[in-house]
Design an enzyme around this catalytic site. Sequence first.
Site, PDB file in Angstrom:
ATOM      1  N   GLU A  51       0.831  -1.210   0.000  1.00 40.35           N
ATOM      2  CA  GLU A  51       0.000   0.000   0.000  1.00 40.35           C
ATOM      3  C   GLU A  51       0.862   1.256   0.000  1.00 40.35           C
ATOM      4  OE1 GLU A  51      -4.229   0.319   1.918  1.00 40.35           O
ATOM      5  OE2 GLU A  51      -2.735   0.793   3.443  1.00 40.35           O
ATOM      6  N   GLU A  54       2.206   1.680  -3.407  1.00 40.54           N
ATOM      7  CA  GLU A  54       1.111   2.122  -4.274  1.00 40.54           C
ATOM      8  C   GLU A  54       0.901   3.625  -4.124  1.00 40.54           C
ATOM      9  OE1 GLU A  54      -3.662   1.229  -5.081  1.00 40.54           O
ATOM     10  OE2 GLU A  54      -2.672   0.388  -3.311  1.00 40.54           O
ATOM     11  N   CYS A  77      -8.602  -1.990   4.083  1.00 45.58           N
ATOM     12  CA  CYS A  77      -8.573  -3.202   4.916  1.00 45.58           C
ATOM     13  C   CYS A  77      -9.838  -3.407   5.732  1.00 45.58           C
ATOM     14  CB  CYS A  77      -7.345  -3.198   5.823  1.00 45.58           C
ATOM     15  SG  CYS A  77      -7.021  -1.650   6.657  1.00 45.58           S
ATOM     16  N   SER A  97      -7.317   1.883  -2.269  1.00 43.39           N
ATOM     17  CA  SER A  97      -6.136   1.070  -2.541  1.00 43.39           C
ATOM     18  C   SER A  97      -6.577  -0.255  -3.143  1.00 43.39           C
ATOM     19  CB  SER A  97      -5.357   0.817  -1.251  1.00 43.39           C
ATOM     20  OG  SER A  97      -4.385  -0.181  -1.439  1.00 43.39           O
ATOM     21  N   LYS A 136     -15.943  -9.416   8.064  1.00 40.05           N
ATOM     22  CA  LYS A 136     -14.911 -10.256   7.453  1.00 40.05           C
ATOM     23  C   LYS A 136     -15.504 -11.543   6.890  1.00 40.05           C
ATOM     24  CE  LYS A 136     -11.129  -7.884   7.925  1.00 40.05           C
ATOM     25  NZ  LYS A 136     -10.325  -7.480   6.754  1.00 40.05           N
ATOM     26  N   GLU A 139     -16.560 -10.505   3.527  1.00 41.02           N
ATOM     27  CA  GLU A 139     -15.397 -10.268   2.669  1.00 41.02           C
ATOM     28  C   GLU A 139     -14.823 -11.579   2.132  1.00 41.02           C
ATOM     29  OE1 GLU A 139     -11.342  -7.640   2.988  1.00 41.02           O
ATOM     30  OE2 GLU A 139     -11.715  -9.079   4.597  1.00 41.02           O
ATOM     31  N   GLU A 144     -14.244 -11.821  -5.717  1.00 38.04           N
ATOM     32  CA  GLU A 144     -12.893 -11.333  -6.025  1.00 38.04           C
ATOM     33  C   GLU A 144     -11.828 -12.020  -5.161  1.00 38.04           C
ATOM     34  OE1 GLU A 144     -15.848  -7.902  -6.482  1.00 38.04           O
ATOM     35  OE2 GLU A 144     -15.388  -9.412  -4.947  1.00 38.04           O
ATOM     36  N   CYS A 292     -10.533  -1.613  14.702  1.00 41.11           N
ATOM     37  CA  CYS A 292     -10.850  -3.029  14.847  1.00 41.11           C
ATOM     38  C   CYS A 292     -10.987  -3.457  16.302  1.00 41.11           C
ATOM     39  CB  CYS A 292      -9.779  -3.877  14.170  1.00 41.11           C
ATOM     40  SG  CYS A 292      -9.620  -3.534  12.404  1.00 41.11           S
TER      41      CYS A 292
END
Length: 363
Positions: A51, A54, A77, A97, A136, A139, A144, A292
């Site tokens: 990241e 990037e 994230c 990102s 999560k 996710e 993907e 988190c």
Amino acid sequence: TAPAIRAALGECFDYEPGTLVTGKMVTALRELGFDAIFDTNFTADLTIIEEGMELLSRLKRAIVDKEKVALPQFTSCSPGWINYVEAYYPQFIENLSTCKSPQQMFGALAKTYYANKIGKNPEDIVVVSIMPCTAKKFEAQRPEMYQNGIADVDYVLTTREFGRMIKQAGIDFRNLPDGVMDAPMGMSSGAGDIFANTGGVMEAAIRTVYEIVTGRELPTNKLHIEPIMGLEGLKKASITFTNTLPEWNFLEGIEVKVGVAHSLSKARLILDAVSQGEEFHFIEVMTCAGGCIGGGGQPRFTDDSVRVKRIKAIYQEDEGKKLRKSHDNPQIKQLYEEFLGIPLGEKSHQLLHTHYHSKNNTY
């Protein structure tokens, strides 16, 4: 196991909030029958490398090549945040990102890099993530997040579910000895730990990016960036690069402006500020209050007094480590040397990066 787990799992067993139980957590997992115990903090360190590079790539394209680049870059994230952008602010999808979350990076590497090391086929490995986050689960099921029909991550347990499993197995958690993570994906820096806290991803990124650009360690107290710490909902800071290395002299004197938001109500404020022309280069957003450590899968009930204790514990974990910068993690260096090659390289893009889609027309 995610960074935030170690500062909250103990609450399931009547420990004071913010008590670090990392070693007991590892031993409990072994007693439950897991063959190898690794740390998502390892891929948090990896996320910072990918990241951070990037971000530097986007800045170079904007400043040197005069390209129209999607800036500011947003962190990627927190899956609740990703879903929010896809649904309500699809005009900012290109600003996200392309890095997968640490959870998904870990799964992708477990079924390639680690599979090669232990001589297993990807379909013969089951990856279980233990997360502070209910999103999560969503996710891990995104299309993907599959490679050749194989999911990066097979199952996601929350902190509370993990606590219940330990109790149901009859394990005496409080009297467990401390275990240690396995190699080659069990070592992490303090920067990987602080992903658990609001502002932590940003701080971890700045620690690495500043040193890449200048060749010097970030000149702040204990490597912390105080304006982006704490529970204020919307935080801002800036950093100016001086005496840069020749490769990065296009950043000489540039004031890089960063923002941090936690909870989606504050995310909306920062998105609206960007829409109205306020300048940022990099923005961290976490869905849950406190980051988190305050996730929806953590022990209940979470108020600010509990969040503060968990945040403090995570910073103590960071400050107690010899390695506190992601790019200093020797297992990350080994991963690039043996498998990935270079940051943002072909293999990294294949395994560690992804893309997102507008869901605006479904609402």
